[in-house]
Design a protein around this motif. Structure first.
Motif, PDB file in Angstrom:
ATOM      1  N   GLU A 119      17.837   7.991  11.703  1.00 38.38           N
ATOM      2  CA  GLU A 119      17.028   8.801  10.801  1.00 38.38           C
ATOM      3  C   GLU A 119      17.754  10.109  10.476  1.00 38.38           C
ATOM      4  N   LEU A 120      17.753  10.474   9.194  1.00 36.69           N
ATOM      5  CA  LEU A 120      18.421  11.691   8.754  1.00 36.69           C
ATOM      6  C   LEU A 120      17.484  12.889   8.877  1.00 36.69           C
ATOM      7  N   LYS A 121      17.994  13.990   9.431  1.00 30.78           N
ATOM      8  CA  LYS A 121      17.185  15.208   9.506  1.00 30.78           C
ATOM      9  C   LYS A 121      17.033  15.832   8.123  1.00 30.78           C
ATOM     10  N   ASP A 122      18.163  15.911   7.418  1.00 33.47           N
ATOM     11  CA  ASP A 122      18.102  16.313   6.017  1.00 33.47           C
ATOM     12  C   ASP A 122      17.906  15.054   5.193  1.00 33.47           C
ATOM     13  N   THR A 123      17.282  15.192   4.048  1.00 31.52           N
ATOM     14  CA  THR A 123      17.032  14.019   3.202  1.00 31.52           C
ATOM     15  C   THR A 123      17.656  14.242   1.831  1.00 31.52           C
TER      16      THR A 123
ATOM     17  N   ARG B 252      18.878   1.979 -12.094  1.00 30.05           N
ATOM     18  CA  ARG B 252      19.614   2.957 -11.300  1.00 30.05           C
ATOM     19  C   ARG B 252      18.760   4.223 -11.127  1.00 30.05           C
ATOM     20  N   PRO B 253      17.770   4.173 -10.245  1.00 32.10           N
ATOM     21  CA  PRO B 253      16.872   5.314 -10.028  1.00 32.10           C
ATOM     22  C   PRO B 253      17.482   6.381  -9.119  1.00 32.10           C
ATOM     23  N   VAL B 254      16.712   7.411  -8.847  1.00 30.22           N
ATOM     24  CA  VAL B 254      17.105   8.472  -7.911  1.00 30.22           C
ATOM     25  C   VAL B 254      16.536   8.119  -6.535  1.00 30.22           C
ATOM     26  N   ILE B 255      17.388   8.169  -5.517  1.00 35.44           N
ATOM     27  CA  ILE B 255      17.004   7.752  -4.160  1.00 35.44           C
ATOM     28  C   ILE B 255      17.054   8.940  -3.202  1.00 35.44           C
ATOM     29  N   ARG B 256      16.028   9.111  -2.377  1.00 36.78           N
ATOM     30  CA  ARG B 256      16.052  10.083  -1.288  1.00 36.78           C
ATOM     31  C   ARG B 256      16.442   9.334  -0.015  1.00 36.78           C
ATOM     32  N   LEU B 257      17.572   9.706   0.560  1.00 37.98           N
ATOM     33  CA  LEU B 257      18.083   9.005   1.735  1.00 37.98           C
ATOM     34  C   LEU B 257      17.297   9.382   2.987  1.00 37.98           C
ATOM     35  N   LEU B 258      16.903   8.364   3.766  1.00 41.59           N
ATOM     36  CA  LEU B 258      16.141   8.578   5.001  1.00 41.59           C
ATOM     37  C   LEU B 258      16.894   8.104   6.232  1.00 41.59           C
ATOM     38  N   GLN B 259      17.795   7.126   6.073  1.00 39.01           N
ATOM     39  CA  GLN B 259      18.573   6.605   7.199  1.00 39.01           C
ATOM     40  C   GLN B 259      20.039   6.501   6.798  1.00 39.01           C
TER      41      GLN B 259
ATOM     42  N   VAL C  90       0.848  -1.193   0.000  1.00 36.96           N
ATOM     43  CA  VAL C  90       0.000   0.000   0.000  1.00 36.96           C
ATOM     44  C   VAL C  90       0.883   1.242   0.000  1.00 36.96           C
ATOM     45  N   TYR C  91       0.349   2.345  -0.528  1.00 39.46           N
ATOM     46  CA  TYR C  91       1.036   3.621  -0.482  1.00 39.46           C
ATOM     47  C   TYR C  91       0.632   4.355   0.793  1.00 39.46           C
ATOM     48  N   ILE C  92       1.640   4.727   1.578  1.00 35.21           N
ATOM     49  CA  ILE C  92       1.431   5.355   2.880  1.00 35.21           C
ATOM     50  C   ILE C  92       1.909   6.804   2.833  1.00 35.21           C
ATOM     51  N   ASP C  93       1.166   7.684   3.500  1.00 33.10           N
ATOM     52  CA  ASP C  93       1.557   9.091   3.602  1.00 33.10           C
ATOM     53  C   ASP C  93       2.717   9.222   4.579  1.00 33.10           C
ATOM     54  N   ASP C  94       3.766   9.938   4.144  1.00 36.71           N
ATOM     55  CA  ASP C  94       4.941  10.159   4.971  1.00 36.71           C
ATOM     56  C   ASP C  94       5.402  11.592   4.718  1.00 36.71           C
ATOM     57  N   PRO C  95       5.499  12.438   5.770  1.00 38.48           N
ATOM     58  CA  PRO C  95       5.895  13.841   5.571  1.00 38.48           C
ATOM     59  C   PRO C  95       7.185  14.002   4.780  1.00 38.48           C
ATOM     60  N   ARG C  96       8.116  13.048   4.920  1.00 37.82           N
ATOM     61  CA  ARG C  96       9.411  13.162   4.241  1.00 37.82           C
ATOM     62  C   ARG C  96       9.321  12.864   2.748  1.00 37.82           C
ATOM     63  N   THR C  97       8.228  12.237   2.346  1.00 40.38           N
ATOM     64  CA  THR C  97       8.070  11.884   0.928  1.00 40.38           C
ATOM     65  C   THR C  97       6.730  12.371   0.384  1.00 40.38           C
ATOM     66  N   ARG C  98       6.165  13.374   1.051  1.00 41.35           N
ATOM     67  CA  ARG C  98       4.821  13.839   0.684  1.00 41.35           C
ATOM     68  C   ARG C  98       4.792  14.456  -0.710  1.00 41.35           C
ATOM     69  N   ASP C  99       5.937  14.935  -1.183  1.00 39.01           N
ATOM     70  CA  ASP C  99       5.977  15.554  -2.510  1.00 39.01           C
ATOM     71  C   ASP C  99       6.054  14.529  -3.628  1.00 39.01           C
ATOM     72  N   ILE C 100       6.229  13.254  -3.278  1.00 37.63           N
ATOM     73  CA  ILE C 100       6.307  12.207  -4.292  1.00 37.63           C
ATOM     74  C   ILE C 100       4.893  11.838  -4.736  1.00 37.63           C
ATOM     75  N   THR C 101       4.629  11.963  -6.013  1.00 41.77           N
ATOM     76  CA  THR C 101       3.325  11.572  -6.554  1.00 41.77           C
ATOM     77  C   THR C 101       3.533  10.501  -7.619  1.00 41.77           C
ATOM     78  N   VAL C 102       2.583   9.605  -7.691  1.00 41.42           N
ATOM     79  CA  VAL C 102       2.663   8.503  -8.646  1.00 41.42           C
ATOM     80  C   VAL C 102       1.406   8.519  -9.500  1.00 41.42           C
ATOM     81  N   GLU C 103       1.582   8.738 -10.789  1.00 40.65           N
ATOM     82  CA  GLU C 103       0.442   8.805 -11.707  1.00 40.65           C
ATOM     83  C   GLU C 103       0.117   7.443 -12.289  1.00 40.65           C
TER      84      GLU C 103
END
Length: 374
Positions: free
Chosen positions: A339-343, A326-333, A50-63
């Motif tokens: 947990e990283l404060k900056d992502t 080889r996609p683009v990854i947003r680091l979270l840990q 399932v797709y879960i809402d996460d503040p750190r990835t809230r800008d990610i949208t999937v069409e």
């Protein structure tokens, strides 16, 4: 949004993308707060991710490549037509060939129009459904995959129409197989498997004389389980003896069967299923078609959690169409699990020394020789 395995979803999390029931209608809407009862129910319904809402990835949208209107119309048409045939021993009851062909051509027009707006995109089916009626959703998925690959191959609209109808109806012969056999959780006996294999012949027999259904579409139903080395069924055809459309449909049929929850096993992730397909390269499937498929599907879908060779964890936020692995990854840990404060984001198409070593905390390679009941 983040794509999580249902086993990692916790009470209190909110959905970022709706979930559909077996009719193709919304079951749970965006921003619903999940309870443990809901999570258990989703597990029972065969929802693996399932797709879960996460503040750190809230800008990610999937069409979705297919609109909700198109998908509901297609699933409804497949369900209505297939159910009218179930248990009828090939009698046509209230279905007429004229209506069947006309209705499915209309559905394909909608699908082609939707996909034409995404022809340069990588294939990533993000529609998450309860799989009570696997056959209907599977038919739709195989149609979408096959049509997108046909577009990438350069087929004309008329060719895509024929290919798409063949894909939508490739499993229509399963309407003549007992439901309890199709839904059996235990391994099939040899006799049961022989009976299921007859669905290819039943489908051809039903479609071959139908007005407005191309004869090639009937051959897709007959041949989608044939394999390049002659090990398939029902006729043991080899190589070019199998129609090109059927070879393509057979490939994506196997892929969707592996990446969809079944009563006898959980869904594999795209990269796992693709690895299994490559084990059959040149023997079961054409290497060229597997490579085209690899280059057009999202091996690591947007929103999925990955582990990197550095030990860091993150979420896929974008795809590189020229190097899909080889996609683009947003680091979270970080590598210590903090947990990283900056992502920060890392583009693996440029950071060539870094690789993906795990997906959703799973780094065990998929089992080879997995039985696929497509």
């Amino acid at each position: 949004m983040r794509l999580l395995p249902i086993g990692k979803v916790e009470s209190g999390m909110r959905l970022a993308k709706r979930i559909y029931n077996s009719e193709g209608l919304p079951l749970l809407m965006e921003q619903v707060e999940l309870t443990q009862t809901m999570i258990r129910r989703l597990m029972d319904l065969g929802v693996d991710f399932v797709y879960i809402d996460d503040p750190r990835t809230r800008d990610i949208t999937v069409e979705d490549a297919i609109s909700e209107e198109t998908r509901i119309r297609a699933i409804s048409q497949i369900r209505r037509s297939f159910r009218q045939l179930m248990g009828d021993q090939m009698k046509r009851t209230s279905i007429t060939g004229l209506q069947l062909g006309k209705e499915f051509r209309s559905v394909m027009d909608m699908i082609l129009n939707d996909l034409s707006n995404h022809k340069e995109s990588m294939i990533m089916l993000t529609h998450i459904s309860a799989m009570d009626d696997y056959l209907y959703h599977h038919s739709m998925n195989v149609c979408v995959y096959s049509t997108m690959l046909g577009m990438a191959h350069g087929y004309s609209r008329d060719e895509l129409m024929t290919l798409g109808i063949g894909a939508l109806l490739h499993d229509i012969g399963k309407t003549q197989i007992p439901l309890e056999l199709l839904r059996k959780k235990e391994p099939l006996t040899e006799k049961e498997y022989d009976l299921i294999k007859q669905h290819a012949v039943y489908g051809f027999q039903f479609l071959k004389d139908e007005p407005n259904i191309p004869l090639i579409a009937a051959h897709c139903a007959l041949q989608h389980h044939e394999r390049m080395d002659g090990s398939g069924y029902p006729r043991g055809l080899k190589g070019d003896e199998i129609h090109e459309y059927a070879r393509l449909i057979g490939l994506v049929d196997s892929y969707d069967a592996m990446t969809t929850h079944r009563v006898y096993r959980n869904a594999l992730l795209p990269h796992q299923a693709l690895e299994i397909l490559f084990t059959g390269s040149g023997t079961l499937y054409e290497t060229e078609k597997i490579e085209l498929f690899r280059d057009k599907i999202a091996i690591y879908p947007i929103g999925i959690t990955v582990t990197l060779s550095t030990g860091e964890k993150g979420v896929v936020v974008d795809l590189n169409s020229k190097v899909p692995h080889r996609p683009v990854i947003r680091l979270l840990q970080d590598a210590e699990g903090q947990e990283l404060k900056d992502t920060p984001e890392i583009d693996l198409s440029k950071a060539l020394s870094v690789t993906i070593t795990g997906v959703n905390d799973m780094d065990v390679p998929p089992p080879r020789g997995t039985q696929v009941r497509a």
